[in-house]
Scaffold this motif. Structure first.
Motif, PDB file in Angstrom:
ATOM      1  N   PHE A 233       0.794  -1.231   0.000  1.00  0.00           N
ATOM      2  CA  PHE A 233       0.000   0.000   0.000  1.00  0.00           C
ATOM      3  C   PHE A 233       0.826   1.281   0.000  1.00  0.00           C
ATOM      4  CE2 PHE A 233      -2.479  -3.315   2.193  1.00  0.00           C
ATOM      5  CZ  PHE A 233      -3.587  -3.366   1.356  1.00  0.00           C
ATOM      6  N   GLY A 234       2.147   1.177  -0.049  1.00  0.00           N
ATOM      7  CA  GLY A 234       2.967   2.376  -0.112  1.00  0.00           C
ATOM      8  C   GLY A 234       3.217   2.986   1.254  1.00  0.00           C
ATOM      9  N   ILE A 235       3.514   4.306   1.254  1.00  0.00           N
ATOM     10  CA  ILE A 235       3.921   4.981   2.494  1.00  0.00           C
ATOM     11  C   ILE A 235       3.012   6.167   2.804  1.00  0.00           C
ATOM     12  CG2 ILE A 235       6.332   4.258   2.358  1.00  0.00           C
ATOM     13  CD1 ILE A 235       6.970   6.960   1.094  1.00  0.00           C
ATOM     14  N   GLY A 236       1.797   6.152   2.318  1.00  0.00           N
ATOM     15  CA  GLY A 236       0.867   7.238   2.598  1.00  0.00           C
ATOM     16  C   GLY A 236       0.215   7.113   3.955  1.00  0.00           C
ATOM     17  N   GLU A 237      -0.938   7.757   4.121  1.00  0.00           N
ATOM     18  CA  GLU A 237      -1.649   7.743   5.394  1.00  0.00           C
ATOM     19  C   GLU A 237      -2.399   6.439   5.605  1.00  0.00           C
ATOM     20  OE1 GLU A 237      -2.358   9.635   9.006  1.00  0.00           O
ATOM     21  OE2 GLU A 237      -1.059  10.213   7.344  1.00  0.00           O
ATOM     22  N   PHE A 238      -2.894   5.841   4.527  1.00  0.00           N
ATOM     23  CA  PHE A 238      -3.679   4.614   4.644  1.00  0.00           C
ATOM     24  C   PHE A 238      -2.917   3.472   5.322  1.00  0.00           C
ATOM     25  CE2 PHE A 238      -5.039   0.525   2.795  1.00  0.00           C
ATOM     26  CZ  PHE A 238      -6.315   0.459   3.329  1.00  0.00           C
ATOM     27  N   PRO A 239      -1.632   3.188   4.968  1.00  0.00           N
ATOM     28  CA  PRO A 239      -0.924   2.089   5.639  1.00  0.00           C
ATOM     29  C   PRO A 239      -0.790   2.286   7.141  1.00  0.00           C
ATOM     30  CG  PRO A 239       0.240   2.761   3.668  1.00  0.00           C
ATOM     31  CD  PRO A 239      -0.828   3.781   3.901  1.00  0.00           C
ATOM     32  N   LYS A 240      -0.665   3.520   7.604  1.00  0.00           N
ATOM     33  CA  LYS A 240      -0.549   3.782   9.042  1.00  0.00           C
ATOM     34  C   LYS A 240      -1.842   3.393   9.756  1.00  0.00           C
ATOM     35  CE  LYS A 240       2.483   7.776   8.192  1.00  0.00           C
ATOM     36  NZ  LYS A 240       2.505   7.629   6.730  1.00  0.00           N
ATOM     37  N   ILE A 241      -2.966   3.848   9.190  1.00  0.00           N
ATOM     38  CA  ILE A 241      -4.259   3.518   9.799  1.00  0.00           C
ATOM     39  C   ILE A 241      -4.532   2.021   9.699  1.00  0.00           C
ATOM     40  CG2 ILE A 241      -6.750   3.914   9.652  1.00  0.00           C
ATOM     41  CD1 ILE A 241      -6.145   6.713   8.650  1.00  0.00           C
ATOM     42  N   LEU A 242      -4.154   1.413   8.580  1.00  0.00           N
ATOM     43  CA  LEU A 242      -4.379  -0.021   8.389  1.00  0.00           C
ATOM     44  C   LEU A 242      -3.607  -0.838   9.414  1.00  0.00           C
ATOM     45  CD1 LEU A 242      -5.529  -2.388   6.765  1.00  0.00           C
ATOM     46  CD2 LEU A 242      -3.534  -2.225   5.257  1.00  0.00           C
ATOM     47  N   LEU A 243      -2.369  -0.452   9.704  1.00  0.00           N
ATOM     48  CA  LEU A 243      -1.557  -1.193  10.674  1.00  0.00           C
ATOM     49  C   LEU A 243      -2.208  -1.146  12.065  1.00  0.00           C
ATOM     50  CD1 LEU A 243       1.204  -2.701  10.962  1.00  0.00           C
ATOM     51  CD2 LEU A 243       2.117  -0.549  11.820  1.00  0.00           C
ATOM     52  N   ILE A 244      -2.660   0.037  12.468  1.00  0.00           N
ATOM     53  CA  ILE A 244      -3.317   0.175  13.764  1.00  0.00           C
ATOM     54  C   ILE A 244      -4.641  -0.584  13.772  1.00  0.00           C
ATOM     55  CG2 ILE A 244      -4.230   1.820  15.444  1.00  0.00           C
ATOM     56  CD1 ILE A 244      -2.326   3.907  14.286  1.00  0.00           C
ATOM     57  N   TYR A 245      -5.365  -0.506  12.661  1.00  0.00           N
ATOM     58  CA  TYR A 245      -6.646  -1.203  12.543  1.00  0.00           C
ATOM     59  C   TYR A 245      -6.477  -2.715  12.712  1.00  0.00           C
ATOM     60  CZ  TYR A 245     -10.497  -3.476  10.060  1.00  0.00           C
ATOM     61  OH  TYR A 245     -11.532  -4.307   9.708  1.00  0.00           O
ATOM     62  N   LEU A 246      -5.488  -3.288  12.060  1.00  0.00           N
ATOM     63  CA  LEU A 246      -5.263  -4.732  12.169  1.00  0.00           C
ATOM     64  C   LEU A 246      -4.914  -5.123  13.604  1.00  0.00           C
ATOM     65  CD1 LEU A 246      -3.248  -5.426   8.887  1.00  0.00           C
ATOM     66  CD2 LEU A 246      -5.609  -6.072   9.392  1.00  0.00           C
ATOM     67  N   ALA A 247      -4.139  -4.276  14.281  1.00  0.00           N
ATOM     68  CA  ALA A 247      -3.774  -4.578  15.668  1.00  0.00           C
ATOM     69  C   ALA A 247      -4.992  -4.549  16.581  1.00  0.00           C
ATOM     70  CB  ALA A 247      -2.722  -3.585  16.153  1.00  0.00           C
ATOM     71  N   ILE A 248      -5.948  -3.646  16.305  1.00  0.00           N
ATOM     72  CA  ILE A 248      -7.139  -3.521  17.141  1.00  0.00           C
ATOM     73  C   ILE A 248      -8.178  -4.587  16.799  1.00  0.00           C
ATOM     74  CG2 ILE A 248      -9.065  -1.998  17.742  1.00  0.00           C
ATOM     75  CD1 ILE A 248      -7.249   0.374  17.216  1.00  0.00           C
TER      76      ILE A 248
END
Length: 275
Positions: free
Chosen positions: A139-154
């Motif tokens: 997904f690259g290095i934008g804002e979406f991968p950051k939110i996705l990583l936190i989302y998967l952890a939650i």
């Protein structure tokens, strides 16, 4: 109500020996916090630890004021906090919208449990840093991968908590609802969901805590602001006062939201612990 011969108050009716852990502990927590802060003042004031490793509370406070006014790492503390809050809460609300229904579905349907259980149980124990490189590749290095990583952890702890809540529902309650003419949808909505709410709220509290712990890893992905980014940036320059200040700010936000969820839990499920 009279006292017993030993001078102690008798146990609450129905609790012969009293409930384990019952009683107010807020004053104990306050005393413990004040003692730790006093110890921090003592250790740093006496020079037992070098400021590089443990700056004084006053130095951390001065850095907090500087970060609020002048800023650190090219942004003020407010800007860092807003960036992190948007990521954590965005991921948390997405997890609430998806993980809770998936968990309930896993609890009431064996096919759903067979489909969702293997992937959730597979990635749940993995640290977010393990699949962070794959998320960047995909997904690259934008804002979406950051939110996705936190989302998967939650997602995983919330889904598992919801499933556990469904499985803990008394079968007698379900049978009684069916006997009164309830449909399957009504059973799920009025019986199973309400009985599972305590576990769901526990999963929410665990999930938001995991989300905050994943924040630093998420903001390693080409971030230019955020509390985790600020801490990582300060660590590269051995600015321990900024690191500790950032840790305290993250901890305050996490604790405040946990208190909010606790109060919301008391409002939504006031019967918890009484039945």
């Amino acid at each position: 109500m009279s006292k017993s011969r030993s001078g102690h108050k008798p146990a609450t009716p129905g609790m012969v020996y009293g409930a384990p852990g019952a009683g107010y502990s807020g004053h104990i927590s306050l005393i413990t916090s004040l003692a730790l802060i006093a110890l921090w003042f003592l250790v740093t004031g006496a020079g037992w630890v070098r400021p590089l490793f443990l700056p004084s509370p006053l130095a951390v406070y001065d850095k907090f004021v500087f970060a609020m006014t002048e800023g650190v790492a090219n942004s003020t503390l407010t800007e860092h906090a807003m960036a992190s809050l948007s990521r954590v809460f965005g991921a948390f609300f997405l997890a609430c919208l998806t993980a809770i229904p998936v968990g309930i579905l896993m609890g009431v349907n064996r096919y759903a449990r067979g489909i969702f259980d293997p992937p959730i149980e597979f990635y749940r124990p993995l640290p977010p840093l393990a699949y962070l490189p794959l998320i960047i590749i995909w997904f690259g290095i934008g804002e979406f991968p950051k939110i996705l990583l936190i989302y998967l952890a939650i997602f995983a702890p919330m889904a598992i908590a919801a499933r556990a809540g469904v499985r803990s529902v008394s079968i007698e309650q379900i049978h009684a609802a069916y006997a009164m003419g309830g449909s399957r949808v009504q059973i799920v909505w009025h019986v199973i969901l309400k009985a599972a709410m305590p576990e769901i709220f526990t999963g929410m509290r665990i999930g938001i805590g995991v989300g905050w712990t994943t924040l630093v890893a998420a903001e390693m992905v080409a971030a230019d602001r955020g509390l985790g980014f600020m801490v990582l940036n300060a660590a590269q320059f051995l600015a321990s006062d900024t690191v500790i200040m950032g840790i305290i700010v993250i901890g305050v936000f996490a604790f405040a939201f946990d208190l909010l969820v606790r109060h919301l839990e008391k409002f939504v499920i006031p019967w918890k612990g009484r039945v």
